[in-house]
Design a protein around this motif. Structure first.
Motif, mmCIF file in Angstrom:
data_model
loop_
_atom_site.group_PDB
_atom_site.id
_atom_site.type_symbol
_atom_site.label_atom_id
_atom_site.label_comp_id
_atom_site.label_asym_id
_atom_site.label_seq_id
_atom_site.Cartn_x
_atom_site.Cartn_y
_atom_site.Cartn_z
ATOM 1 N N UNK A 166 -49.045 36.059 -21.759
ATOM 2 C CA UNK A 166 -48.579 34.889 -22.508
ATOM 3 C C UNK A 166 -48.569 33.669 -21.590
ATOM 4 N N UNK A 167 -48.650 32.506 -22.202
ATOM 5 C CA UNK A 167 -48.811 31.275 -21.431
ATOM 6 C C UNK A 167 -47.499 30.745 -20.875
ATOM 7 N N UNK A 168 -46.377 31.054 -21.527
ATOM 8 C CA UNK A 168 -45.106 30.529 -21.046
ATOM 9 C C UNK A 168 -43.935 31.293 -21.615
ATOM 10 N N UNK A 169 -42.878 31.409 -20.804
ATOM 11 C CA UNK A 169 -41.641 32.062 -21.225
ATOM 12 C C UNK A 169 -40.466 31.262 -20.677
ATOM 13 N N UNK A 170 -39.540 30.901 -21.553
ATOM 14 C CA UNK A 170 -38.379 30.110 -21.139
ATOM 15 C C UNK A 170 -37.169 30.550 -21.945
ATOM 16 N N UNK A 171 -35.980 30.200 -21.455
ATOM 17 C CA UNK A 171 -34.716 30.499 -22.127
ATOM 18 C C UNK A 171 -33.890 29.215 -22.235
ATOM 19 N N UNK A 172 -33.200 29.075 -23.356
ATOM 20 C CA UNK A 172 -32.247 27.976 -23.528
ATOM 21 C C UNK A 172 -30.939 28.598 -24.024
ATOM 22 N N UNK A 173 -29.869 28.382 -23.263
ATOM 23 C CA UNK A 173 -28.596 29.012 -23.618
ATOM 24 C C UNK A 173 -27.433 28.115 -23.185
ATOM 25 N N UNK A 174 -26.260 28.360 -23.784
ATOM 26 C CA UNK A 174 -25.049 27.615 -23.461
ATOM 27 C C UNK A 174 -24.259 28.406 -22.420
ATOM 28 N N UNK A 175 -23.748 27.696 -21.405
ATOM 29 C CA UNK A 175 -22.936 28.343 -20.376
ATOM 30 C C UNK A 175 -21.998 27.331 -19.743
ATOM 31 N N UNK A 176 -20.703 27.713 -19.669
ATOM 32 C CA UNK A 176 -19.700 26.901 -18.997
ATOM 33 C C UNK A 176 -19.673 25.468 -19.510
ATOM 34 N N UNK A 177 -19.804 25.320 -20.813
ATOM 35 C CA UNK A 177 -19.735 23.996 -21.409
ATOM 36 C C UNK A 177 -21.016 23.194 -21.308
ATOM 37 N N UNK A 178 -22.043 23.735 -20.669
ATOM 38 C CA UNK A 178 -23.306 23.022 -20.519
ATOM 39 C C UNK A 178 -24.440 23.743 -21.222
ATOM 40 N N UNK A 179 -25.614 23.135 -21.187
ATOM 41 C CA UNK A 179 -26.820 23.690 -21.789
ATOM 42 C C UNK A 179 -27.817 23.974 -20.669
#
Length: 514
Positions: A166-179
């Motif tokens: 695959x060409x790209x893999x990323x994660x977006x998640x909330x942690x400690x009040x931030x993104x």
């Protein structure tokens, strides 16, 4: 042709550009964030582009309705797979279905689905699906962006192993009040990026790089970076270890001295759960005044900290919390381990809002389905990743009446709630880590919980529930209400027989451990 990107503001082009015929996968914890990224990506496309949006389990109109009328591709086709039972089959047949609907050459495709629909795929099944999609994309010069929401660590591990496919893999998640945005790897026409992490902010429903990362790293003083400002009780009666160690009898004196430091280690003792919120406020003020180079260490002198308390102290400024019964030599090694570090959490502007997010709701025990899902909406709606909760669907074992199972369940902590719907028992444990789930179930159930329930299914968020069924369910049954009243009546009668007269008193609000 103009570049096509995820349009995350202030990230460099090589970190967000999509190459022609690429297959990119972004894992997101929350469905709402998946909707935002999809809308952000589609809005950034040009009028000359053609795009197709396919949503599994939701109406695609909910994604694009708030897009500006002058933004987005010149042609946008939308499809949905509303039936959960059909989503896995639709995923497997995605390439053939795209061929059947005659996708235009060079189109940009967005596929949105929950991780629960594909997390059981083996590495071989995923590879087979990805290879088929890559061939289809190459033949038509199309580009695919998969937005997969819900926590599925095993699925992510399998995708990491497919980095050549695959060409790209990323994660977006909330942690400690931030993104947080974690770029595992990303191939574009400008090269390859890998193992990069970014702090994002959400402004006007658009993700962008935080001001902290945009600005240059702060200059820190070095004259106090080897100074240890320490509460005396932390050292268990030992004398100062060197001339750099300065001991204080009282915490107030220590914190007053710490306000004039910038890179020192500030080490304090915590002896009671009642001190947590006050200490958190003091740490927040200290961190706000002194910056991120200060090393703040809290040592638990008595077994008093719950998981929620630890997260509160870390979010307010602590670098390290040392648990009770840590030997002094090990404690000193941990203090050495944080030297040279900077505090990596996101500074919370309004500490009271943080307290509200981490404070459990006033409800506990068995609720009606409507009250149950309403409470969960409030909790998950205000969550910003500081703590982890557990949401479970449990199937009772055997054919006993549901009331017989309920008699084996005791929910004592505020925020621990449950309901019964369609023969299943739904349980929510506020601020409970995954590794603490089994001990929590052991405390909640009078009998061994494996003897009471045959199947336990973890759910990522409230969105994994069949919402309409909870909204349409009747209120708490008359039988459950009468059973609760009977328990109370029996207790009153037993007390009366023993010769005691009940007296009304007020108790301070407290939460026993699960």
């Amino acid at each position: 042709m103009s570049q096509v990107t995820l349009a995350i503001r202030h990230l460099q082009d090589e970190q967000i550009c999509l190459r022609e015929a690429g297959l990119y996968w972004v894992a997101l914890d929350q469905p709402a964030d998946a909707n935002l990224i999809a809308r952000q990506f589609l809005s950034a496309l040009q009028q000359t582009h053609a795009a197709t949006l396919t949503c599994c389990g939701q109406d695609p109109a909910t994604v694009v309705d708030s897009m500006a009328s002058d933004a987005g591709p010149g042609a946008l086709r939308m499809f949905s797979v509303p039936d959960d039972a059909a989503i896995r089959a639709a995923f497997n047949a995605f390439a053939s279905d795209l061929s059947r609907i005659n996708i235009r050459q060079g189109s940009y495709l967005v596929l949105m689905l929950a991780a629960s629909h594909v997390e059981n795929f083996s590495g071989g099944q995923l590879r087979h699906w990805i290879e088929g999609m890559r061939q289809w994309l190459n033949e038509r010069a199309c580009t695919l962006l998969v937005l997969c929401h819900g926590q599925a660590p095993a699925l992510h591990e399998r995708l990491l192993a497919l980095n050549e496919d695959i060409s790209g893999l990323a994660q977006l998640y909330r942690r400690d009040g931030g993104i947080c945005y974690q770029l595992n790897f990303w191939h574009s026409e400008m090269g390859v990026c890998a193992a990069q992490a970014f702090d994002l902010v959400l402004e006007n429903e658009v993700f962008g790089l935080s001001v902290t990362q945009l600005s240059s790293p702060p200059q820190t003083r070095t004259d106090d970076q080897r100074i240890y400002l320490t509460q005396r009780s932390v050292l268990e009666g030992a004398p100062p270890l060197s001339e750099q160690w300065r001991l204080f009898e009282h915490r107030d004196d220590l914190l007053d001295q710490a306000t004039r430091a910038r890179a020192a280690s500030v080490i304090m003792a915590l002896e009671s759960n009642q001190e947590v919120e006050l200490l958190a406020r003091r740490l927040h003020a200290l961190r706000e005044r002194c910056g991120v180079a200060l090393k703040i260490i809290v040592r638990e002198m008595e077994p008093c900290l719950r998981y929620r308390d630890e997260r509160l102290l870390l979010a307010c400024g602590a670098n390290l919390i040392v648990p009770f019964k840590t030997p002094l030599a090990h404690f000193l090694s941990l203090v050495d381990s944080v030297q040279g570090q900077t505090w990596r959490h996101r500074q919370v502007a309004n500490v009271e809002m943080l307290f509200d997010r981490l404070r459990p709701p006033a409800q506990r025990g068995l609720l009606a389905p409507l009250a149950f899902i309403t409470t969960l909406d409030q909790i998950y709606g205000s969550a910003s990743g500081e703590v982890t909760h557990q949401l479970l669907r449990l199937r009772p074992r055997g054919d006993l009446d549901i009331d017989q199972y309920l008699n084996q369940i005791t929910l004592r902590r505020f925020g621990d709630i449950a309901c019964v719907l369609d023969g299943y028992f739904y349980l929510f444990l506020f601020a409970c880590r995954t590794d603490g789930l089994e001990p929590a179930l052991g405390n909640i159930c009078r009998l061994p919980w494996r003897d009471i329930f045959s199947v336990i299914t973890p759910l990522s968020t409230v969105d994994d529930l069949t919402r309409q069924a909870f909204l349409d369910a009747p209120h708490l049954s008359e039988a459950h209400r009468m059973a609760s009243e009977q328990v109370t009546d029996n207790l009153v009668q037993a007390i009366a027989r023993a010769g005691y007269i009940p007296q009304r008193i007020s108790l301070p609000l407290s939460e026993p451990c699960p």
